[in-house]
Design an enzyme around this catalytic site. Structure first.
Site, short mmCIF file in Angstrom:
data_model
loop_
_atom_site.label_atom_id
_atom_site.label_comp_id
_atom_site.label_asym_id
_atom_site.label_seq_id
_atom_site.Cartn_x
_atom_site.Cartn_y
_atom_site.Cartn_z
CG ASP A 1 -9.71 7.61 6.43
OD1 ASP A 1 -8.66 7.68 5.76
OD2 ASP A 1 -9.72 7.66 7.67
CE LYS B 1 -6.21 9.32 7.51
NZ LYS B 1 -6.75 8.09 8.12
CE LYS C 1 -3.13 2.64 2.99
NZ LYS C 1 -3.82 2.69 4.31
NE ARG D 1 -10.69 -1.13 3.73
CZ ARG D 1 -11.28 -1.28 4.92
NH1 ARG D 1 -12.45 -1.89 5.01
NH2 ARG D 1 -10.69 -0.83 6.00
CG ASP E 1 -1.90 5.42 4.80
OD1 ASP E 1 -1.73 4.42 5.52
OD2 ASP E 1 -3.00 5.71 4.29
CG ASP F 1 -5.39 8.33 4.16
OD1 ASP F 1 -6.26 8.89 3.47
OD2 ASP F 1 -5.63 7.41 4.97
#
Length: 511
Positions: free
Chosen positions: A355, A285, A273, A359, A296, A278
């Site tokens: 967020d 966030k 990843k 995935r 991240d 992010d």
């Protein structure tokens, strides 16, 4: 980086700025300090009273403890640094590798600004020498690229790392010791490169610049690199990576690094990843959670470092790395909660939370990696806060579609000194990701969120391919103080596990 030399000189005769020795608490039933093997000549210079002197100064031998004393006559080094090893082993036992690794790291951190230090820690075998070397080189790490010069001559505010580690007790003419030292240097250099990437501010590290770094490293180490830019991603139908990256002015990339060996019989695919920053996207966030989100991309950094290390070590195994790179930003073009993305696999995903973006990029990369039918796939990601809640800040979770593979990775991680724990993939949690609009949603039940994320990724792994998922959200970035050989900031978590997995695969130890 800090230089490493193997020395045949004795602890008393080697010229160095500091001489590092180990001390420990007496084993069960004993009292006071014990001077660890390797420091006999140093203890003799203190008339056999080194432990007494250190105890007088308050030393206890606990892990992480450092005590400096002036050297007596008879030693070439002017300072002795005693580092705690914890409890001494029982008779006929030896110090374990991780205790040596941590002690060497603590000592190296304490010696920033020093030109040369001689390490006289317990070395009974090649594995001990490698552990000390690895710990010292990792502990000496410092990220100073963005620190301004404090005067016109270019001197920086922070001290530089320890200049040279002279490893005593190793055998520089022995092939096994030379190989162990070489492995430690290659591994530490690539872990430290991963740390640099993680620590680099996101205004300088974004998908395109990360891809350029990977391309340059590929040329240097004989790794074939392929970079899919935005146009190639659109043409290929990589809806997950494109969806996450569409809100940023920095367009996404998918980078493939392929290290091959003519004698390889197995292929290992590693997927990382790489969210270079992010913000959470439209699902922004909350305050206090954005400041460290440059980290991240730690999974991609780990995969990158592992592939390069495998190439540097010449491992007889094919290792392919996939870096799924994007920047997750809120803007007028950003993906919205409620949008549906068509993934590279053809499946559609309803985005309920922007967020939960890691995935999405991993799903595309996992599908693409599966097309090459590797013997196993391992993905690495700072994926969920839920895993941090479950396992804390120093332990990563391991999920897999094969129990034996999950167990093997756990054992490997423990062997190399990376804290980990096997986690399940309960089938009942899959239903929570059902969507009335798309094939699957990117969110499910809140409880067990780390496992839900693992189940989502499992949907995109090719049929019949052994797969594991490492959620390194806790240990990837150390927001607290440094400890052992672990610095503040980026840690390079999972690199050692991936490299050892590649070595075991090359040796045929994983079936």
């Amino acid at each position: 980086m800090t230089a490493l030399t193997l020395s045949t000189a004795g602890a008393a005769t080697l010229r160095a700025d500091v001489l590092v020795v180990g001390v420990a608490r007496s084993p069960k039933g004993g009292k006071g300090l014990v001077v660890a093997p390797g420091a006999e000549a140093v203890d003799k210079a203190f008339d056999g009273k080194l432990a007494t002197v250190l105890e007088t100064l308050g030393a206890s031998g606990s892990e992480g403890e450092v005590t400096k004393v002036p050297s007596p006559s008879g030693l070439k080094a002017p300072v002795v640094l005693a580092v705690g090893l914890g409890t001494a082993p029982e008779k006929d036992e030896t110090y374990d590798a991780e205790a040596l690794r941590r002690a060497a790291g603590v000592a190296a951190r304490a010696l920033s600004g020093v030109k040369k230090a001689a390490f006289a820690l317990p070395i009974e075998a090649v594995e001990d020498a490698e552990a000390v070397a690895e710990g010292a080189l990792l502990g000496a790490y410092a990220f100073t690229a963005y620190q301004s010069a404090k005067d016109g001559r270019g001197a920086k505010d922070a001290k530089g790392p320890l200049g040279e580690v002279a490893l005593l007790g190793a055998k520089p003419r022995d092939k096994a010791y030379k190989a162990g030292a070489g492995r430690a240097v290659a591994l530490a250099e690539e872990i430290n490169r991963a740390r640099d990437l993680i620590n680099t501010p996101p205004n300088d590290l974004y998908p395109e610049s990360f891809a350029a770094i990977a391309t340059a490293a590929g040329k240097e180490h004989g790794i074939k690199v392929q970079v899919l830019d935005e146009k190639a991603l659109v043409k290929g139908g990589y809806g997950g990576i494109l969806g996450v990256g569409q809100g940023s002015e920095h367009t996404p990339r998918l980078v493939k690094l392929a290290y091959t060996h003519p004698k390889a019989e197995k292929t290992l695919a590693l997927v990382g990843k790489g969210i270079t920053y992010d913000s959470g996207g439209i699902s922004l966030k909350p305050a206090g959670h954005n400041e460290t989100m440059k980290c991240d991309m730690s999974g991609a950094a780990a995969v990158f470092a592992a592939v390069v290390t495998a190439a540097r070590l010449g491992l007889p195994v094919n290792v392919t790395g996939w870096l799924a790179l994007a920047e997750n930003m809120p803007s007028g073009s950003a993906v919205r909660p409620g949008d549906v993305l068509r993934m590279y696999s053809g499946k559609t995903v309803e985005v309920l939370n922007t967020d939960a973006e890691g995935r999405l990029v991993l799903a595309d990369a996992l599908t693409r990696a599966s097309e090459e039918n590797p013997d196993a796939i391992v993905d690495v990601a700072t994926l969920t806060g839920a895993m941090v809640l479950a396992l804390g800040n120093r332990t990563f979770g391991i999920m897999a579609n094969d129990d034996a593979f999950r167990t093997a990775i756990h054992e490997i991680a423990e062997e190399v000194g990376e804290q980990s724990w096997p986690m399940p993939l309960p089938a009942d949690l899959r239903k929570g990701m059902d969507s009335s609009t798309a094939d699957i949603a990117n969110m499910g039940e809140r409880m067990g969120g780390g496992l839900v994320a693992g189940l989502f990724l499992k949907e995109f792994v090719g049929e019949g391919i052994t797969w594991a998922h490492l959620d390194i959200a806790g240990p990837a970035f150390n927001e607290g103080g440094p400890f052992g050989y672990t610095p503040k900031g980026g840690t390079g978590s999972a690199v050692r596990t991936l490299v050892k997995l590649a070595e075991r695969t090359a040796a045929g130890d994983l079936g």
